[in-house]
Design a protein around this motif. Sequence first.
Motif, mmCIF file in Angstrom:
data_model
loop_
_atom_site.group_PDB
_atom_site.id
_atom_site.type_symbol
_atom_site.label_atom_id
_atom_site.label_comp_id
_atom_site.label_asym_id
_atom_site.label_seq_id
_atom_site.Cartn_x
_atom_site.Cartn_y
_atom_site.Cartn_z
ATOM 1 N N GLU A 74 -14.707 3.477 -3.600
ATOM 2 C CA GLU A 74 -14.660 4.157 -2.182
ATOM 3 C C GLU A 74 -14.813 5.639 -2.331
ATOM 4 O O GLU A 74 -15.446 6.042 -1.292
ATOM 5 N N SER A 83 -16.341 0.481 2.161
ATOM 6 C CA SER A 83 -16.173 1.876 2.288
ATOM 7 C C SER A 83 -17.577 2.211 2.831
ATOM 8 O O SER A 83 -17.921 3.630 3.201
ATOM 9 N N THR A 139 -7.343 -1.162 -9.553
ATOM 10 C CA THR A 139 -6.885 -0.039 -8.553
ATOM 11 C C THR A 139 -8.136 1.010 -8.964
ATOM 12 O O THR A 139 -8.616 1.576 -7.986
ATOM 13 N N VAL A 148 -8.777 8.551 -10.344
ATOM 14 C CA VAL A 148 -8.682 8.678 -8.945
ATOM 15 C C VAL A 148 -8.670 10.034 -8.480
ATOM 16 O O VAL A 148 -9.573 10.684 -7.971
ATOM 17 N N GLN A 193 -11.464 -0.071 -7.346
ATOM 18 C CA GLN A 193 -11.523 -0.064 -5.910
ATOM 19 C C GLN A 193 -11.593 1.347 -5.677
ATOM 20 O O GLN A 193 -12.433 1.778 -4.665
ATOM 21 N N LYS A 194 -10.799 2.114 -6.104
ATOM 22 C CA LYS A 194 -10.724 3.314 -5.472
ATOM 23 C C LYS A 194 -11.986 4.435 -6.088
ATOM 24 O O LYS A 194 -12.433 5.351 -5.325
ATOM 25 N N ARG A 220 0.893 -1.264 -0.014
ATOM 26 C CA ARG A 220 -0.021 0.086 0.020
ATOM 27 C C ARG A 220 0.933 1.358 0.061
ATOM 28 O O ARG A 220 0.635 2.238 -0.682
ATOM 29 N N LEU A 246 -12.447 5.309 3.524
ATOM 30 C CA LEU A 246 -11.255 5.252 2.770
ATOM 31 C C LEU A 246 -10.375 4.383 2.879
ATOM 32 O O LEU A 246 -9.973 4.333 4.188
ATOM 33 N N ARG A 247 -9.884 3.452 2.026
ATOM 34 C CA ARG A 247 -8.492 2.614 2.363
ATOM 35 C C ARG A 247 -7.510 3.650 2.690
ATOM 36 O O ARG A 247 -7.380 4.741 2.208
ATOM 37 N N THR A 272 -6.015 5.129 -0.173
ATOM 38 C CA THR A 272 -6.747 5.877 -1.102
ATOM 39 C C THR A 272 -6.840 7.453 -0.375
ATOM 40 O O THR A 272 -6.813 8.544 -1.242
#
Lengths: 259, 259
Positions: free
Chosen positions: B98, B139, B91, B231, B94-95, A88, A224-225, A228
Amino acid sequence: MRRFFIAPSDVSDGAVTVRGRDAAHMRTLRMKRGDMFAACDGAETDYICRLTELERDAARAEIALVRACEGEPPVACEVYAAFSKGDRLETVVQKSVELGAVSVVLFESRRCVARPDARALERRLERLSAVAEEAAKQSGRGRVPGVTSARSFEEAVERAAMAALPLFFYEEERARGLREALSGGGTGGSVSVVTGPEGGFEPEEADFAIGRGCVSVSLGPRILRCDTAPVAALACVMMSRGGMETPRNRADRNDLQAD
Amino acid sequence: MRRFFIAPSDVSDGAVTVRGRDAAHMRTLRMKRGDMFAACDGAETDYICRLTELERDAARAEIALVRACEGEPPVACEVYAAFSKGDRLETVVQKSVELGAVSVVLFESRRCVARPDARALERRLERLSAVAEEAAKQSGRGRVPGVTSARSFEEAVERAAMAALPLFFYEEERARGLREALSGGGTGGSVSVVTGPEGGFEPEEADFAIGRGCVSVSLGPRILRCDTAPVAALACVMMSRGGMETPRNRADRNDLQAD
């Protein structure tokens, strides 16, 4: 145009020398005499060069144009990210560099699952510094942002708090959103973005940060991760402070590419 | 609080049934009677539940509170991303989920290196839909954004152009930055974010998009990777249109967690 970082001392008499790994990289890329590339001295000056000689350990090139690098934003934004699992942090470093962060500082906080020991940390910083250099080349930065670690959460916060606008992203913040925190800031200035590990920050950590002058901010109702949050926050900081404006002299660059 | 998606038909008489894989997941998580969780009907309603029965293929829970899901932003933003290599689309999906995208649409454009055939595309959409569902759960989204593909670049652009503000991110755009494109938009509305593959868009593609009503926008002087651009753009859209404001009823949620 391909981009390489050089030392300021490698510029002399209208020519540039590219050394070591980068010269080897040029050979791998099958670059040849006459090819144009950008050599950046890491201090925001770009030398647009024409390759004249490519040997085993060094390449020589004549300088066609000297100009200020257009890749550096007017706002100095430091990203402070807590240690996290897996790859990450590579995502965080890579995207932070592309988006224009001036540096990335890692730190340990209470809910960190990943807590590298001294040796693991050293290896990790080396790896992440390589990621930063690669991202700086690819994205056209004028310098390679440093990737370092703070000795403690407290040290990280105290450094972050030195920015004109130190933003501490806290899941339990209920009052202040990012749009409000960034409103009316104009262009430029210095901003810190501090984000937590997988489980977020503890209330005592938020209290400490606020006590040191940080501004507690929410990134909204979605969770949010940890890879992110800093990227999203940095993108918003850059846009709001003029760090995503259009290139000033893209035209020159295209002329040279067509050469 | 843990979050699971259910069908609206699984809600009746003040109780909720969680089926199949999610029930199995609850067992893996060692959830037990009395544990609280959120069951979301995929249509922006959350049922805050207390687990009463956990069997092999189904779990039953009594509803403690019904409320509108707070995870859906006021702006409807669709992300249109060109096919790209490796796991970059994971990516992006996923983002995007979120950060609150309403859906992700993939398309092929001239400079795409990755061009999946029908079968590879089907597998890829399946995989990316699973990534979207997982991200929606983690999320706290009120629905699972769809991941689909357009039959062509032209179809993607024509769909994107139906938004009130269709943003076409073009590296060669010199005049308009994202800050300007988003200025004065207030809260809410509909926005599309269209981003290209590794090598960006061709001039003819940009002409086509502009001809169909898209707004050509620059993300600034740095070259962003194809998994960073959407993103970063989405984060900026969300912030500027009120999609990152603080949670309205986080307090309720905490009360229930403490229950």
